[in-house]
Scaffold this motif. Structure first.
Motif, PDB file in Angstrom:
ATOM      1  N   ILE A  83       0.835  -1.207   0.000  1.00 35.32           N
ATOM      2  CA  ILE A  83       0.000   0.000   0.000  1.00 35.32           C
ATOM      3  C   ILE A  83       0.870   1.257   0.000  1.00 35.32           C
ATOM      4  N   GLN A  84       1.832   1.308   0.917  1.00 39.06           N
ATOM      5  CA  GLN A  84       2.684   2.498   0.977  1.00 39.06           C
ATOM      6  C   GLN A  84       3.589   2.598  -0.249  1.00 39.06           C
ATOM      7  N   SER A  85       4.007   1.479  -0.783  1.00 38.90           N
ATOM      8  CA  SER A  85       4.812   1.491  -2.004  1.00 38.90           C
ATOM      9  C   SER A  85       4.014   2.098  -3.159  1.00 38.90           C
ATOM     10  N   ALA A  86       2.751   1.683  -3.305  1.00 40.18           N
ATOM     11  CA  ALA A  86       1.906   2.215  -4.379  1.00 40.18           C
ATOM     12  C   ALA A  86       1.680   3.715  -4.207  1.00 40.18           C
ATOM     13  N   GLU A  87       1.519   4.161  -2.971  1.00 39.08           N
ATOM     14  CA  GLU A  87       1.341   5.597  -2.740  1.00 39.08           C
ATOM     15  C   GLU A  87       2.599   6.373  -3.132  1.00 39.08           C
ATOM     16  N   ARG A  88       3.753   5.826  -2.802  1.00 38.63           N
ATOM     17  CA  ARG A  88       5.025   6.492  -3.144  1.00 38.63           C
ATOM     18  C   ARG A  88       5.273   6.515  -4.650  1.00 38.63           C
ATOM     19  N   LEU A  89       5.039   5.378  -5.305  1.00 40.30           N
ATOM     20  CA  LEU A  89       5.344   5.239  -6.732  1.00 40.30           C
ATOM     21  C   LEU A  89       4.266   5.821  -7.653  1.00 40.30           C
ATOM     22  N   GLY A  90       3.027   5.811  -7.180  1.00 40.68           N
ATOM     23  CA  GLY A  90       1.921   6.248  -8.025  1.00 40.68           C
ATOM     24  C   GLY A  90       1.274   5.101  -8.778  1.00 40.68           C
ATOM     25  N   TYR A  91       1.724   3.884  -8.511  1.00 36.50           N
ATOM     26  CA  TYR A  91       1.129   2.694  -9.119  1.00 36.50           C
ATOM     27  C   TYR A  91       1.458   1.483  -8.244  1.00 36.50           C
ATOM     28  N   SER A  92       0.640   0.449  -8.386  1.00 34.38           N
ATOM     29  CA  SER A  92       0.845  -0.786  -7.630  1.00 34.38           C
ATOM     30  C   SER A  92       1.789  -1.715  -8.387  1.00 34.38           C
ATOM     31  N   LYS A  93       2.613  -2.425  -7.641  1.00 32.38           N
ATOM     32  CA  LYS A  93       3.501  -3.420  -8.248  1.00 32.38           C
ATOM     33  C   LYS A  93       2.884  -4.819  -8.210  1.00 32.38           C
ATOM     34  N   SER A  94       1.600  -4.918  -7.836  1.00 31.73           N
ATOM     35  CA  SER A  94       0.924  -6.214  -7.765  1.00 31.73           C
ATOM     36  C   SER A  94       0.876  -6.871  -9.138  1.00 31.73           C
ATOM     37  N   LEU A  95       1.006  -8.196  -9.119  1.00 26.06           N
ATOM     38  CA  LEU A  95       1.027  -8.961 -10.370  1.00 26.06           C
ATOM     39  C   LEU A  95      -0.140  -9.934 -10.440  1.00 26.06           C
ATOM     40  N   ALA A  96      -0.630 -10.148 -11.645  1.00 29.54           N
ATOM     41  CA  ALA A  96      -1.651 -11.154 -11.906  1.00 29.54           C
ATOM     42  C   ALA A  96      -0.972 -12.526 -11.873  1.00 29.54           C
ATOM     43  N   PRO A  97      -1.745 -13.608 -11.816  1.00 28.72           N
ATOM     44  CA  PRO A  97      -1.142 -14.948 -11.815  1.00 28.72           C
ATOM     45  C   PRO A  97      -0.199 -15.204 -12.997  1.00 28.72           C
ATOM     46  N   ASP A  98      -0.445 -14.532 -14.119  1.00 34.88           N
ATOM     47  CA  ASP A  98       0.429 -14.742 -15.279  1.00 34.88           C
ATOM     48  C   ASP A  98       1.696 -13.877 -15.232  1.00 34.88           C
ATOM     49  N   GLY A  99       1.842 -13.088 -14.158  1.00 36.28           N
ATOM     50  CA  GLY A  99       3.044 -12.282 -13.984  1.00 36.28           C
ATOM     51  C   GLY A  99       2.968 -10.878 -14.543  1.00 36.28           C
ATOM     52  N   THR A 100       1.831 -10.516 -15.135  1.00 35.83           N
ATOM     53  CA  THR A 100       1.694  -9.159 -15.671  1.00 35.83           C
ATOM     54  C   THR A 100       1.181  -8.216 -14.581  1.00 35.83           C
ATOM     55  N   PRO A 101       1.581  -6.954 -14.620  1.00 34.33           N
ATOM     56  CA  PRO A 101       1.109  -5.991 -13.627  1.00 34.33           C
ATOM     57  C   PRO A 101      -0.406  -5.798 -13.718  1.00 34.33           C
ATOM     58  N   THR A 102      -1.055  -5.708 -12.564  1.00 31.76           N
ATOM     59  CA  THR A 102      -2.509  -5.543 -12.521  1.00 31.76           C
ATOM     60  C   THR A 102      -2.939  -4.089 -12.589  1.00 31.76           C
ATOM     61  N   ASP A 103      -2.060  -3.165 -12.256  1.00 28.61           N
ATOM     62  CA  ASP A 103      -2.404  -1.746 -12.227  1.00 28.61           C
ATOM     63  C   ASP A 103      -2.213  -1.128 -13.615  1.00 28.61           C
ATOM     64  N   PRO A 104      -3.277  -0.561 -14.194  1.00 27.98           N
ATOM     65  CA  PRO A 104      -3.143   0.081 -15.507  1.00 27.98           C
ATOM     66  C   PRO A 104      -2.119   1.225 -15.511  1.00 27.98           C
ATOM     67  N   ALA A 105      -1.851   1.806 -14.331  1.00 23.77           N
ATOM     68  CA  ALA A 105      -0.892   2.907 -14.243  1.00 23.77           C
ATOM     69  C   ALA A 105       0.562   2.419 -14.180  1.00 23.77           C
ATOM     70  N   HIS A 106       0.760   1.106 -14.094  1.00 24.69           N
ATOM     71  CA  HIS A 106       2.112   0.558 -14.020  1.00 24.69           C
ATOM     72  C   HIS A 106       2.864   0.880 -15.314  1.00 24.69           C
ATOM     73  N   PRO A 107       4.145   1.265 -15.242  1.00 18.71           N
ATOM     74  CA  PRO A 107       4.907   1.619 -16.449  1.00 18.71           C
ATOM     75  C   PRO A 107       4.910   0.508 -17.516  1.00 18.71           C
ATOM     76  N   TRP A 108       4.827  -0.748 -17.114  1.00 18.90           N
ATOM     77  CA  TRP A 108       4.818  -1.864 -18.069  1.00 18.90           C
ATOM     78  C   TRP A 108       3.638  -1.737 -19.023  1.00 18.90           C
ATOM     79  N   ASN A 109       2.537  -1.130 -18.531  1.00 18.49           N
ATOM     80  CA  ASN A 109       1.336  -1.007 -19.341  1.00 18.49           C
ATOM     81  C   ASN A 109       1.333   0.238 -20.218  1.00 18.49           C
ATOM     82  N   ALA A 110       2.392   1.028 -20.172  1.00 18.65           N
ATOM     83  CA  ALA A 110       2.462   2.246 -20.998  1.00 18.65           C
ATOM     84  C   ALA A 110       2.596   1.878 -22.467  1.00 18.65           C
ATOM     85  N   ASP A 111       2.015   2.692 -23.294  1.00 19.68           N
ATOM     86  CA  ASP A 111       2.102   2.453 -24.752  1.00 19.68           C
ATOM     87  C   ASP A 111       3.479   2.731 -25.277  1.00 19.68           C
TER      88      ASP A 111
END
Length: 111
Positions: A83-111
């Motif tokens: 929770i505090q990590s997401a507040e600091r970073l601006g996105y969650s580092k949580s991962l789906a079972p397939d290993g992809t980030p669940t937060d649309p704001a995660h940099p991995w999901n950037a176009d």
């Protein structure tokens, strides 16, 4: 030796809100309503909640601070970690079972 704080000057200003009778009552009501960590429950883990998190960071806004709809029961490891990590970073580092980030704001999901 005095303990060093990691809080921002802004956070230090609203820290006093956590000592009010209204917050203590709201905190106890939330933990009575939902005594288990909501994040652990979503992962199938049963763990007692000891912290009441603000879903939307209040940053000193009393209405957000005290609103029960903005409260989430959490265990200390979830609150102090993801929770505090997401507040600091601006996105969650949580991962789906397939290993992809669940937060649309995660940099991995950037176009």
């Amino acid at each position: 030796m005095a303990r060093r704080t990691q809080r921002s000057p802004e956070a230090e200003r609203y820290r006093r809100l956590y000592k009010t009778a209204a917050w203590m009552k709201a905190r106890l009501a939330q933990l009575a309503r939902q005594p288990l960590c909501e994040r652990c429950r979503r992962r199938g883990i049963v763990r007692a909640a000891t912290v009441v998190n603000h879903r939307v960071p209040h940053k000193g806004d009393w209405s957000l601070f005290i609103d029960p709809e903005n409260h989430e029961s959490a265990c200390a490891p979830c609150h102090d970690g993801e929770i505090q990590s997401a507040e600091r970073l601006g996105y969650s580092k949580s991962l789906a079972p397939d290993g992809t980030p669940t937060d649309p704001a995660h940099p991995w999901n950037a176009d």
